[in-house]
Design a protein around this motif. Structure first.
Motif, PDB file in Angstrom:
ATOM      1  N   ARG A 299       1.899  -9.128   3.989  1.00 50.39           N
ATOM      2  CA  ARG A 299       2.067  -8.567   2.646  1.00 50.39           C
ATOM      3  C   ARG A 299       1.161  -7.350   2.456  1.00 50.39           C
ATOM      4  O   ARG A 299      -0.054  -7.435   2.669  1.00 50.39           O
ATOM      5  CB  ARG A 299       1.749  -9.640   1.601  1.00 50.39           C
ATOM      6  CG  ARG A 299       1.832  -9.192   0.177  1.00 50.39           C
ATOM      7  CD  ARG A 299       1.530 -10.360  -0.744  1.00 50.39           C
ATOM      8  NE  ARG A 299       2.705 -11.188  -0.969  1.00 50.39           N
ATOM      9  CZ  ARG A 299       2.683 -12.520  -1.084  1.00 50.39           C
ATOM     10  NH1 ARG A 299       1.537 -13.167  -0.973  1.00 50.39           N
ATOM     11  NH2 ARG A 299       3.785 -13.192  -1.312  1.00 50.39           N
ATOM     12  N   LYS A 300       1.756  -6.244   2.065  1.00 47.75           N
ATOM     13  CA  LYS A 300       1.000  -5.045   1.712  1.00 47.75           C
ATOM     14  C   LYS A 300       1.279  -4.718   0.253  1.00 47.75           C
ATOM     15  O   LYS A 300       2.410  -4.407  -0.117  1.00 47.75           O
ATOM     16  CB  LYS A 300       1.383  -3.854   2.583  1.00 47.75           C
ATOM     17  CG  LYS A 300       0.582  -2.592   2.243  1.00 47.75           C
ATOM     18  CD  LYS A 300       0.956  -1.413   3.132  1.00 47.75           C
ATOM     19  CE  LYS A 300       0.134  -0.177   2.759  1.00 47.75           C
ATOM     20  NZ  LYS A 300       0.485   0.988   3.609  1.00 47.75           N
ATOM     21  N   VAL A 301       0.246  -4.815  -0.563  1.00 48.20           N
ATOM     22  CA  VAL A 301       0.369  -4.531  -1.990  1.00 48.20           C
ATOM     23  C   VAL A 301      -0.392  -3.246  -2.294  1.00 48.20           C
ATOM     24  O   VAL A 301      -1.561  -3.103  -1.920  1.00 48.20           O
ATOM     25  CB  VAL A 301      -0.191  -5.694  -2.838  1.00 48.20           C
ATOM     26  CG1 VAL A 301      -0.063  -5.369  -4.321  1.00 48.20           C
ATOM     27  CG2 VAL A 301       0.531  -6.991  -2.514  1.00 48.20           C
ATOM     28  N   THR A 302       0.274  -2.328  -2.961  1.00 42.79           N
ATOM     29  CA  THR A 302      -0.332  -1.041  -3.306  1.00 42.79           C
ATOM     30  C   THR A 302      -0.150  -0.781  -4.789  1.00 42.79           C
ATOM     31  O   THR A 302       0.952  -0.939  -5.324  1.00 42.79           O
ATOM     32  CB  THR A 302       0.315   0.110  -2.509  1.00 42.79           C
ATOM     33  OG1 THR A 302       0.217  -0.176  -1.108  1.00 42.79           O
ATOM     34  CG2 THR A 302      -0.381   1.422  -2.800  1.00 42.79           C
ATOM     35  N   ASP A 303      -1.231  -0.395  -5.453  1.00 43.10           N
ATOM     36  CA  ASP A 303      -1.172  -0.055  -6.878  1.00 43.10           C
ATOM     37  C   ASP A 303      -1.751   1.342  -7.077  1.00 43.10           C
ATOM     38  O   ASP A 303      -2.865   1.632  -6.630  1.00 43.10           O
ATOM     39  CB  ASP A 303      -1.961  -1.070  -7.708  1.00 43.10           C
ATOM     40  CG  ASP A 303      -1.794  -0.835  -9.203  1.00 43.10           C
ATOM     41  OD1 ASP A 303      -0.848  -1.382  -9.782  1.00 43.10           O
ATOM     42  OD2 ASP A 303      -2.611  -0.085  -9.780  1.00 43.10           O
ATOM     43  N   PHE A 328       1.583   8.153 -14.534  1.00 43.21           N
ATOM     44  CA  PHE A 328       2.501   7.568 -13.562  1.00 43.21           C
ATOM     45  C   PHE A 328       1.851   6.319 -13.000  1.00 43.21           C
ATOM     46  O   PHE A 328       0.688   6.325 -12.591  1.00 43.21           O
ATOM     47  CB  PHE A 328       2.793   8.563 -12.442  1.00 43.21           C
ATOM     48  CG  PHE A 328       3.525   7.970 -11.269  1.00 43.21           C
ATOM     49  CD1 PHE A 328       4.869   7.655 -11.361  1.00 43.21           C
ATOM     50  CD2 PHE A 328       2.874   7.730 -10.067  1.00 43.21           C
ATOM     51  CE1 PHE A 328       5.548   7.105 -10.280  1.00 43.21           C
ATOM     52  CE2 PHE A 328       3.537   7.192  -8.984  1.00 43.21           C
ATOM     53  CZ  PHE A 328       4.888   6.876  -9.091  1.00 43.21           C
ATOM     54  N   SER A 329       2.600   5.214 -12.985  1.00 45.54           N
ATOM     55  CA  SER A 329       2.105   3.947 -12.450  1.00 45.54           C
ATOM     56  C   SER A 329       3.104   3.413 -11.436  1.00 45.54           C
ATOM     57  O   SER A 329       4.310   3.419 -11.684  1.00 45.54           O
ATOM     58  CB  SER A 329       1.905   2.928 -13.581  1.00 45.54           C
ATOM     59  OG  SER A 329       1.574   1.655 -13.072  1.00 45.54           O
ATOM     60  N   ASP A 330       2.585   2.963 -10.306  1.00 44.17           N
ATOM     61  CA  ASP A 330       3.469   2.473  -9.246  1.00 44.17           C
ATOM     62  C   ASP A 330       2.810   1.274  -8.568  1.00 44.17           C
ATOM     63  O   ASP A 330       1.704   1.384  -8.025  1.00 44.17           O
ATOM     64  CB  ASP A 330       3.720   3.580  -8.221  1.00 44.17           C
ATOM     65  CG  ASP A 330       4.789   3.191  -7.201  1.00 44.17           C
ATOM     66  OD1 ASP A 330       5.590   2.292  -7.509  1.00 44.17           O
ATOM     67  OD2 ASP A 330       4.812   3.789  -6.107  1.00 44.17           O
ATOM     68  N   THR A 331       3.472   0.120  -8.622  1.00 38.50           N
ATOM     69  CA  THR A 331       2.988  -1.094  -7.958  1.00 38.50           C
ATOM     70  C   THR A 331       4.067  -1.584  -7.011  1.00 38.50           C
ATOM     71  O   THR A 331       5.205  -1.814  -7.430  1.00 38.50           O
ATOM     72  CB  THR A 331       2.652  -2.197  -8.978  1.00 38.50           C
ATOM     73  OG1 THR A 331       1.729  -1.693  -9.947  1.00 38.50           O
ATOM     74  CG2 THR A 331       2.043  -3.393  -8.285  1.00 38.50           C
ATOM     75  N   VAL A 332       3.707  -1.747  -5.728  1.00 35.40           N
ATOM     76  CA  VAL A 332       4.677  -2.107  -4.700  1.00 35.40           C
ATOM     77  C   VAL A 332       4.109  -3.248  -3.856  1.00 35.40           C
ATOM     78  O   VAL A 332       2.942  -3.222  -3.447  1.00 35.40           O
ATOM     79  CB  VAL A 332       5.003  -0.910  -3.788  1.00 35.40           C
ATOM     80  CG1 VAL A 332       5.949  -1.337  -2.663  1.00 35.40           C
ATOM     81  CG2 VAL A 332       5.614   0.225  -4.591  1.00 35.40           C
ATOM     82  N   ASN A 333       4.945  -4.250  -3.588  1.00 40.93           N
ATOM     83  CA  ASN A 333       4.606  -5.348  -2.686  1.00 40.93           C
ATOM     84  C   ASN A 333       5.626  -5.352  -1.544  1.00 40.93           C
ATOM     85  O   ASN A 333       6.786  -5.716  -1.734  1.00 40.93           O
ATOM     86  CB  ASN A 333       4.624  -6.686  -3.432  1.00 40.93           C
ATOM     87  CG  ASN A 333       4.391  -7.865  -2.506  1.00 40.93           C
ATOM     88  OD1 ASN A 333       3.870  -7.716  -1.406  1.00 40.93           O
ATOM     89  ND2 ASN A 333       4.802  -9.047  -2.944  1.00 40.93           N
ATOM     90  N   ASP A 334       5.172  -4.940  -0.376  1.00 40.01           N
ATOM     91  CA  ASP A 334       6.047  -4.859   0.798  1.00 40.01           C
ATOM     92  C   ASP A 334       5.795  -6.078   1.673  1.00 40.01           C
ATOM     93  O   ASP A 334       4.714  -6.241   2.236  1.00 40.01           O
ATOM     94  CB  ASP A 334       5.744  -3.574   1.569  1.00 40.01           C
ATOM     95  CG  ASP A 334       6.712  -3.354   2.720  1.00 40.01           C
ATOM     96  OD1 ASP A 334       7.678  -4.141   2.845  1.00 40.01           O
ATOM     97  OD2 ASP A 334       6.502  -2.409   3.503  1.00 40.01           O
ATOM     98  N   GLN A 335       6.817  -6.955   1.797  1.00 39.79           N
ATOM     99  CA  GLN A 335       6.686  -8.205   2.538  1.00 39.79           C
ATOM    100  C   GLN A 335       7.526  -8.152   3.815  1.00 39.79           C
ATOM    101  O   GLN A 335       8.671  -7.701   3.805  1.00 39.79           O
ATOM    102  CB  GLN A 335       7.128  -9.386   1.674  1.00 39.79           C
ATOM    103  CG  GLN A 335       6.277  -9.571   0.427  1.00 39.79           C
ATOM    104  CD  GLN A 335       6.728 -10.728  -0.443  1.00 39.79           C
ATOM    105  OE1 GLN A 335       6.043 -11.105  -1.362  1.00 39.79           O
ATOM    106  NE2 GLN A 335       7.887 -11.293  -0.157  1.00 39.79           N
ATOM    107  N   SER A 336       6.931  -8.646   4.900  1.00 42.16           N
ATOM    108  CA  SER A 336       7.632  -8.681   6.181  1.00 42.16           C
ATOM    109  C   SER A 336       7.130  -9.866   7.000  1.00 42.16           C
ATOM    110  O   SER A 336       6.113 -10.485   6.653  1.00 42.16           O
ATOM    111  CB  SER A 336       7.412  -7.368   6.955  1.00 42.16           C
ATOM    112  OG  SER A 336       6.029  -7.157   7.189  1.00 42.16           O
ATOM    113  N   GLU A 337       7.846 -10.175   8.075  1.00 42.11           N
ATOM    114  CA  GLU A 337       7.467 -11.272   8.978  1.00 42.11           C
ATOM    115  C   GLU A 337       7.282 -12.587   8.226  1.00 42.11           C
ATOM    116  O   GLU A 337       6.404 -13.393   8.552  1.00 42.11           O
ATOM    117  CB  GLU A 337       6.191 -10.923   9.752  1.00 42.11           C
ATOM    118  CG  GLU A 337       6.264  -9.651  10.554  1.00 42.11           C
ATOM    119  CD  GLU A 337       7.333  -9.696  11.651  1.00 42.11           C
ATOM    120  OE1 GLU A 337       7.570 -10.806  12.188  1.00 42.11           O
ATOM    121  OE2 GLU A 337       7.923  -8.653  11.941  1.00 42.11           O
TER     122      GLU A 337
END
Length: 685
Positions: A299-303, A328-337
């Protein structure tokens, strides 16, 4: 003039206001008297927790003179608490609890029973702002706020829906405002720059923090700050030695902020900032509990938060006090494996915001009157990439709101605040079969009053109505498309008293006490019934939340103390049962002393939490919790002169007696005994 001039400029950093009294410690050094305190407090030389400046409730005033329950956590509190998470900082604020878990990625804020663990649909019920930018994230088995407390110098918690006027209709629980550090917080008078280095250690989870702050005043017009942090921790253990999986931390963060001042007396300000937080971990998918059935996930979470703002107080023009901000606000949770392949998704919230407001000064000889009018607009995009998710629907929201708030102060005694807000939104689905556009409106009026009989005694009260419109998740969820949700409506009453005493036990001391009672009727409350139930979201009918909060603060030259008590009861009137989002009542206190000549302060902090047996199976059964108490000790050393000036050391032991406990709204047990130490050095030039 009133107790606090509306256009007073107050430097809130530790160099200008050394407030030590707070939820974790109390008081201030004799030299740390700010213009924001009451006239009586200035004369006495003490600044307590309840005399801290509140900037988020209208015209600037101190907490005890605000006709609303509000708590200000400042830089001294943050340094002394050494929090790894937001919950470690806010858990002693009355009426505030963290829901979800004690894990970094599993925390959401609950205020007065509003905000439930592991559920969607809390957007707008509690508004969280970072430097005025609204932050929100919703995902199954995840928390809602991802950040590092080392980036901030102050947190304001405004409890109750009266804050809806300024921040957005639907704030049933309240508003939490985070304020980031500024260059001026570190640059001392007569200097042009500063470098602050800090490191800290946490014994429970082998937690480490490295932090560096560089502040520079280029000239009389321009200054900038660059801050970088790296926080690391392994899984923590509870009081009985149980390791809580998925609680590890590996999170770099940073803040860059530039401030340009110009115009007459350099009072106009143009400010730009960018904040970045990220974490990359192979961890348990479930961040709101200990259920391991979902397995592991990369999990890679970026805010990210970017802001450009302009302020013009125009002190020589009573018709202009202008604030404009684009963000500008950007929150992303990139899930893999992921152990479950269908969980390999990228979830995101991207929001563009614009706000503008102006305050008009209509003050006269024996009264002050400030009328603030403004507008806030935003465009939000909610995405699910790699694969689809019926429980995290894609869509966009376009929203705008207009508001007006008038604050009238007569004879430094009577404060009358009236306000109203109108919000509109349009929700549009993205590739969702069977879904169509939805539009909603919401209206939020209020009236509040505060009357001082004398310097020692005051009463206050308010009536506020607010409405929360449905969200993208509630409207476009695959299990909710057949429903036609109505907006939630809240009618909240508050009443309270405030007491202030000086020279009570010794010359120059200060003692404040604030009591608040509240009663909140919520109709058409939207409830998440869970997967497999159709419709998933529904208006259950009526809920009622009521209770009381007490805050007390004492400060003298050598002794300080604070105490708070919160008792909240929540009922589902329609189903004749309890609300499962209400924490048990609790009492917290701090007792401490200081040796000013040595720059030392020390104390004992306790939380005594009752059992919570008021549980219901609607919509989800929550497990009852037993009563518990935790006790902490702390020592702060900050030399004010000599060769060690500029050093700052903090030592504390949390949960001294290694209590095994679980918060009612948490899916994980709390931390066991934890030793914390931090050391910082600031160099100026």
């Amino acid at each position: 003039m009133g107790l606090v001039a509306h256009k007073t400029t107050v430097l809130l950093g530790g160099a200008a206001m050394a407030m030590v009294l707070g939820v974790f410690q109390a008081g201030a050094q004799d030299s740390a008297i700010a213009e924001a305190t009451t006239n009586t407090a200035e004369k006495q030389g003490r600044v307590t927790l309840l005399q801290r400046l509140v900037v988020g409730a209208g015209a600037e005033k101190v907490a005890i003179d605000t006709p609303q329950a509000v708590t200000v956590v400042n830089q001294e509190d943050i340094d002394q608490a050494q929090p790894e998470t937001v919950g470690e900082l806010l858990r002693r604020v009355p009426g505030v609890n963290m829901s979800g878990s004690d894990k970094l990625l599993g925390q959401s804020i609950n205020i007065r029973g509003i905000g439930g663990p592991a559920t969607a649909g809390d957007e707008g019920r509690i508004i969280v702002n970072i430097d005025g930018v609204s932050k929100f994230y919703e995902q199954y088995r995840m928390g809602g706020l991802f950040t590092d407390m080392e980036l901030y110098k102050q947190v304001e918690v405004l409890r109750g829906p009266a804050s809806s006027t300024l921040y957005g209709s639907g704030a049933l629980g309240g508003v939490v405002n985070f304020t980031t550090k500024d260059a001026s917080d570190f640059i001392a008078d007569g200097q042009n720059g500063a470098l602050r280095l800090k490191t800290s250690y946490d014994s429970n989870s082998t937690g480490l923090l490295g932090s560096a702050i560089f502040a520079q005043r280029v000239n009389e017009n321009f200054e900038f700050l660059a801050a970088g942090n790296y926080r690391y921790a392994e899984n923590y253990t509870s009081g009985n030695g149980h390791e809580v999986l998925g609680s590890e931390i590996s999170a770099p963060s940073g803040l860059v902020k530039g401030t340009f001042r110009f115009g007459d007396n350099n009072e106009q300000t143009l400010r730009a900032s960018y904040q970045h937080w990220t974490t990359t971990l192979d961890q348990e998918y479930n961040q709101t509990g200990e259920e391991v059935g979902f397995g592991l996930v990369d999990r890679k979470v970026t805010d990210k938060t970017a802001i450009i703002a302009y302020e013009n107080p125009a002190t020589d023009n009573r018709w202009i006090d202008l604030k404009v901000q684009a963000s500008f606000s950007d929150t992303v949770n990139d899930q893999s494996e992921a152990a479950i392949p269908s969980l390999n998704r990228t979830f995101g919230y991207k929001t563009y915001q614009f706000s503008i407001d102006n305050t008009f000064d209509f003050s006269g000889e024996n009264y002050e009157n400030y009328l603030t009018v403004g507008s806030q607009s935003n465009f939000q995009e909610r995405t699910t990439l790699k694969s689809t998710s019926g429980t995290h629907p894609q869509g966009t929201r376009v929203a705008t709101g207009v508001f007006a708030q008038n604050e009238f102060i007569w004879d430094d005694r009577l404060t009358l605040i009236t306000g109203a807000r109108l919000d509109w939104q349009e929700l549009e689905p993205t590739d969702i079969i069977g879904a169509t556009k939805k539009t909603h409106t919401a209206f939020s009026p209020k009236i509040a009053a505060h009357y001082k009989f004398n310097d020692a005694f005051a009463v206050f009260g308010s009536v506020a109505h607010t409405e929360r419109v449905p969200t993208i998740d509630e409207v476009f969820d695959s299990g909710a498309l057949t429903s036609d949700l109505r907006k939630e409506k809240s009618l909240n009453y508050e009443i309270g008293t405030a007491f202030s005493f000086y020279d009570t036990f010794q010359g120059g001391d200060a003692l404040q006490l604030k009591l608040t009672g509240f009663y909140n009727d919520i109709t058409d409350l939207i409830t998440d019934h869970g997967n497999g139930v159709t419709p998933r979201y529904d208006n259950i009918g009526e809920a009622r939340i009521y209770g009381a909060e007490i805050e007390a603060a004492y400060d003298s030259e050598y002794f300080f103390g604070s105490a708070s008590y919160s008792h909240v009861i929540g009922k589902d009137i329609t189903n004749s049962t309890w609300l499962n989002t209400v924490a048990p009542h609790e009492f917290a206190f701090t007792l401490g002393g200081r040796l000013p000549e040595h720059g030392l302060s020390f104390g004992w902090t306790s939380r005594i939490v009752a059992a919570q047996k008021r549980v219901s199976s609607i919509p989800f059964m929550r497990e009852a919790t037993d009563a518990f108490s935790t006790h902490d000790i702390f020592v702060t050393w900050k030399p004010q002169e000599g060769p060690l000036e500029g050093w700052d050391a903090n030592f504390r032991v949390d949960n001294v007696f290694n209590e095994q406990y679980r918060e009612f709204l948490s899916g994980t047990p709390g931390k066991g005994r934890t030793f914390k130490v931090s050391l910082a050095k600031q160099i100026g030039w």
